[in-house]
Design an enzyme around this catalytic site. Structure first.
Site, PDB file in Angstrom:
ATOM      1  N   LYS A  41       0.821  -1.207   0.000  1.00  0.00           N
ATOM      2  CA  LYS A  41       0.000   0.000   0.000  1.00  0.00           C
ATOM      3  C   LYS A  41       0.859   1.263   0.000  1.00  0.00           C
ATOM      4  O   LYS A  41       1.857   1.349   0.697  1.00  0.00           O
ATOM      5  CB  LYS A  41      -0.903  -0.008   1.243  1.00  0.00           C
ATOM      6  CG  LYS A  41      -1.937   1.101   1.263  1.00  0.00           C
ATOM      7  CD  LYS A  41      -3.145   0.685   2.048  1.00  0.00           C
ATOM      8  CE  LYS A  41      -4.232   1.725   2.040  1.00  0.00           C
ATOM      9  NZ  LYS A  41      -4.635   2.208   0.740  1.00  0.00           N
ATOM     10  N   GLY A  46       6.526   0.628   5.758  1.00  0.00           N
ATOM     11  CA  GLY A  46       7.413  -0.276   5.013  1.00  0.00           C
ATOM     12  C   GLY A  46       7.454   0.034   3.530  1.00  0.00           C
ATOM     13  O   GLY A  46       8.508   0.004   2.895  1.00  0.00           O
ATOM     14  N   CYS A  47       6.303   0.354   2.974  1.00  0.00           N
ATOM     15  CA  CYS A  47       6.218   0.633   1.533  1.00  0.00           C
ATOM     16  C   CYS A  47       6.909   1.948   1.190  1.00  0.00           C
ATOM     17  O   CYS A  47       7.535   2.064   0.138  1.00  0.00           O
ATOM     18  CB  CYS A  47       4.763   0.648   1.091  1.00  0.00           C
ATOM     19  SG  CYS A  47       3.957  -0.960   1.334  1.00  0.00           S
ATOM     20  N   THR A  48       6.806   2.921   2.080  1.00  0.00           N
ATOM     21  CA  THR A  48       7.488   4.195   1.867  1.00  0.00           C
ATOM     22  C   THR A  48       8.997   3.994   1.938  1.00  0.00           C
ATOM     23  O   THR A  48       9.739   4.507   1.091  1.00  0.00           O
ATOM     24  CB  THR A  48       7.021   5.239   2.905  1.00  0.00           C
ATOM     25  OG1 THR A  48       5.623   5.444   2.732  1.00  0.00           O
ATOM     26  CG2 THR A  48       7.758   6.551   2.734  1.00  0.00           C
ATOM     27  N   ALA A  51      10.038   2.301  -1.314  1.00  0.00           N
ATOM     28  CA  ALA A  51       9.987   3.238  -2.440  1.00  0.00           C
ATOM     29  C   ALA A  51      11.131   4.241  -2.362  1.00  0.00           C
ATOM     30  O   ALA A  51      11.756   4.567  -3.374  1.00  0.00           O
ATOM     31  CB  ALA A  51       8.643   3.962  -2.468  1.00  0.00           C
TER      32      ALA A  51
END
Length: 152
Positions: A41, A46-48, A51
């Site tokens: 998401k 974690g995704c940030t 990225a």
């Protein structure tokens, strides 16, 4: 489809990018080494982190001739905001119908509640050379960088 494994040919696919444009993998397949990562998401910790790793290493990947593509079930608008907020210079694809996740066989985690985090590295021949499945975003960084360097 079953899970994509090391040694498999990358399937052809297309989706909308963060700018609402149609993106087809055929436009970069056989021209560059591809780093395709599925993440749960936009704008979550974690995704940030994941990225931003790709953002911070982007020039190095680009210099090596690699293309980075992030994919999640978020909308085009969500991707646009995420890319703008963190200055992400690579393609984010919207998989809002989960068809790409199904095509790749990306598993879900946490009793099927959370979309999985899997990174694929594909060589210039279109063959998958690395499949790395870990919910810990940081575990992906060294493996991906090492594999891309080995393919250059």
């Amino acid at each position: 489809m079953d899970e994509i494994k090391v040694g498999d040919k990358l399937p052809l696919f297309g989706a909308k990018d963060q700018n609402g444009h149609d993106f087809y993998i055929a436009s970069v397949l056989h021209k560059k080494v591809l780093v395709i990562y599925f993440y749960p998401k936009d704008d979550t910790p974690g995704c940030t982190k994941q990225a931003c790793f790709f953002r911070d290493q982007f020039e190095e990947f680009k210099d090596m001739g690699a293309e980075v593509i992030g994919i999640s079930g978020d909308s085009v608008q969500s991707h646009k905001q995420f890319a703008k907020k963190y200055n992400l210079p690579f393609t984010l694809l919207s998989d809002d119908d989960k068809s790409l996740r199904k095509l790749f066989g990306v598993p879900t985690n946490l009793l099927g509640l959370l979309p999985g985090r899997v990174t694929y590295v594909v060589d210039k021949k279109g063959i998958v050379r690395l499949v790395f499945d870990s919910m810990n975003a940081e575990n992906h960084f060294p493996k991906v960088l090492e594999m891309v360097k080995s393919l250059m």
